[in-house]
Design a protein around this motif. Structure first.
Motif, short mmCIF file in Angstrom:
data_model
loop_
_atom_site.label_atom_id
_atom_site.label_comp_id
_atom_site.label_asym_id
_atom_site.label_seq_id
_atom_site.Cartn_x
_atom_site.Cartn_y
_atom_site.Cartn_z
N ARG A 20 5.41 2.55 10.76
CA ARG A 20 5.29 3.01 9.37
C ARG A 20 5.66 1.90 8.39
O ARG A 20 5.00 1.71 7.36
N ASP A 21 6.72 1.16 8.70
CA ASP A 21 7.11 0.06 7.82
C ASP A 21 6.05 -1.04 7.79
O ASP A 21 5.79 -1.65 6.73
N LEU A 22 5.42 -1.30 8.92
CA LEU A 22 4.36 -2.32 8.97
C LEU A 22 3.16 -1.91 8.13
O LEU A 22 2.60 -2.72 7.36
N LEU A 23 2.76 -0.65 8.25
CA LEU A 23 1.63 -0.17 7.45
C LEU A 23 1.95 -0.23 5.96
O LEU A 23 1.12 -0.64 5.14
N LEU A 24 3.18 0.16 5.61
CA LEU A 24 3.58 0.14 4.21
C LEU A 24 3.62 -1.30 3.68
O LEU A 24 3.20 -1.58 2.54
N ALA A 25 4.07 -2.24 4.52
CA ALA A 25 4.09 -3.64 4.09
C ALA A 25 2.68 -4.16 3.82
O ALA A 25 2.45 -4.91 2.84
N VAL A 26 1.73 -3.78 4.65
CA VAL A 26 0.33 -4.19 4.43
C VAL A 26 -0.20 -3.62 3.12
O VAL A 26 -0.87 -4.32 2.34
N LEU A 27 0.11 -2.35 2.84
CA LEU A 27 -0.36 -1.73 1.61
C LEU A 27 0.29 -2.35 0.36
O LEU A 27 -0.33 -2.40 -0.70
#
Length: 399
Positions: free
Chosen positions: A20-27
């Motif tokens: 979840r943190d990785l996806l949020l960082a990409v966004l």
């Protein structure tokens, strides 16, 4: 048959925290490097680049300091706006922080924090419009934050609802198990009482008459023959009652079972005749009219008398007992007394009706009488043994 809905549960397991943190960082970081965005949405100064990249470092700390992280993100976003850049990624970071806060706090607090955040963003938009011109994207971010706050609150409410439903289902299951255990225990006690009622009296008659037949077999054949006849009749009676009880237990359902015959005070004469045939002389005295005592109270009264006279026959002296039945229209009082050997009196207690008895008959009597809100006392008295049972009459049975 009533349909039982299964408890609600999450349709899919939640992804791990790092994913979840990785996806949020990409966004959050992705829009800063998107070549198709206009120049006003891309970082162009050191301050705007810090505002675009710093949320990736700050956001993981939202789990420990949600409000602090939210304040830092708003300040970073405001710094970029003051530089003339509206960063979509920073707005996404603010929405994610608002969502997390609303998802892990009470509704009142989440509404306050969400409202303050939207007001702050609106103020930043006004200042940015004064310095660099109005950018509609800021107001879109305000709406996004409002939806994030509402979504976080809805997620929290649904999670709490699922937990409450699961707890209710668990409580209901435990309640059903407890109720089933209670019913099993009550049924075992009822079967034990019925079996004792069916066997104890008749076995006592058989045992006493067997002793009589053995002692007078040579000296008084006629008396021995009469005792054997009594044994035969008692055996038939106990086999019949046990058969009725087993037929009821083996029935597919309680409704299809043939109920075992229920005795009441209207069968008292027959009961006393059986004791007389077994060698127990019962002197009866009645104060009041007990003909109207029927139903459950009549059954309980009959069983009390049967148990008391059985104990008198087994453990008493001189083969006699006295029965007193008193009723005043509000309750029925049963008193059974019998003489005992004086040497046996000191060793007797209120729960041990005889020197060789187990007291289980008295336990069953107490349970039966307690089921109709009555009381029982039993213990030694002057020259003998005394059992007293007081049973209140139901209102419809009072005269």
């Amino acid at each position: 048959m009533a349909r039982t809905e299964p408890p609600l549960s999450e349709p899919h397991p939640a992804p791990p925290v790092w994913a979840r943190d990785l996806l949020l960082a990409v966004l959050v970081v992705g829009p800063a490097f998107a070549p198709f965005l206009p120049a006003g949405l891309l970082p162009a100064s050191p301050v705007s680049w810090v505002a675009a990249l710093a949320p990736v470092i700050v956001l993981p700390a939202r789990r420990r300091w949600p409000l602090g992280v939210l304040v830092v993100l708003v300040l970073l976003f405001a710094g970029a706006v003051m530089e003339g850049t509206v960063l979509p990624g920073a707005g996404i970071a603010i929405a994610a922080a608002v969502f997390y806060h609303a998802n892990h706090t009470v509704r009142r607090r989440s509404l306050i924090v969400g409202s303050v955040t939207m007001v702050a963003l609106a103020g930043v938009a006004i200042l940015g419009a004064v310095m660099h011109g109005l950018d509609p994207l800021v107001f879109q971010l305000v709406v996004t934050v409002a939806f994030a706050s509402a979504a976080g609150d809805a997620t929290r409410s649904r999670r709490e609802y699922l937990i409450a439903v699961t707890e209710r289902a668990d409580r209901a299951e435990r309640t059903r198990e407890s109720e089933a255990q209670r019913r099993v225990t009550e049924e075992r006690l009822r079967i034990a009482r019925d079996l004792h009622d069916a066997v104890a009296h008749q076995i006592s008659v058989i045992s006493l008459n067997a002793g009589v037949a053995t002692s007078v077999l040579d000296s008084n054949p006629e008396r021995a023959r009469a005792a054997l006849g009594t044994i035969r009749q008692a055996s038939r009676n106990v086999l019949g009652e046990i058969g009725d009880l087993l037929a009821m237990l083996r029935a597919d359902s309680p409704d299809s079972a043939t109920p075992a015959p229920q005795y009441g005070l209207e069968h008292l004469d027959t009961l006393l005749d059986q004791f007389a045939a077994g060698g127990l002389e019962v002197r009866r005295r009645v104060d009041g009219d007990y003909a109207a005592i029927t139903g459950t109270v009549g059954l309980v009264a009959y069983r009390v008398i049967q148990e008391a006279l059985t104990n008198a026959h087994k453990h008493g002296a001189r083969h006699r007992a006295h029965l007193l039945i008193e009723t005043d229209g509000r309750s029925v009082r049963i008193v059974v007394t019998n003489p005992v050997e004086s040497a046996a009196l000191p060793g007797r207690t209120a729960v041990d009706p005889g020197a060789t008895g187990t007291g289980m008959g008295l336990v069953g009597v107490r349970e039966r009488v307690a089921s109709v809100r009555g009381t029982v006392s039993a213990g030694p008295t002057v020259g003998g043994w005394k059992m007293v049972a007081t049973i209140p009459l139901p209102k419809e049975g009072r005269s």
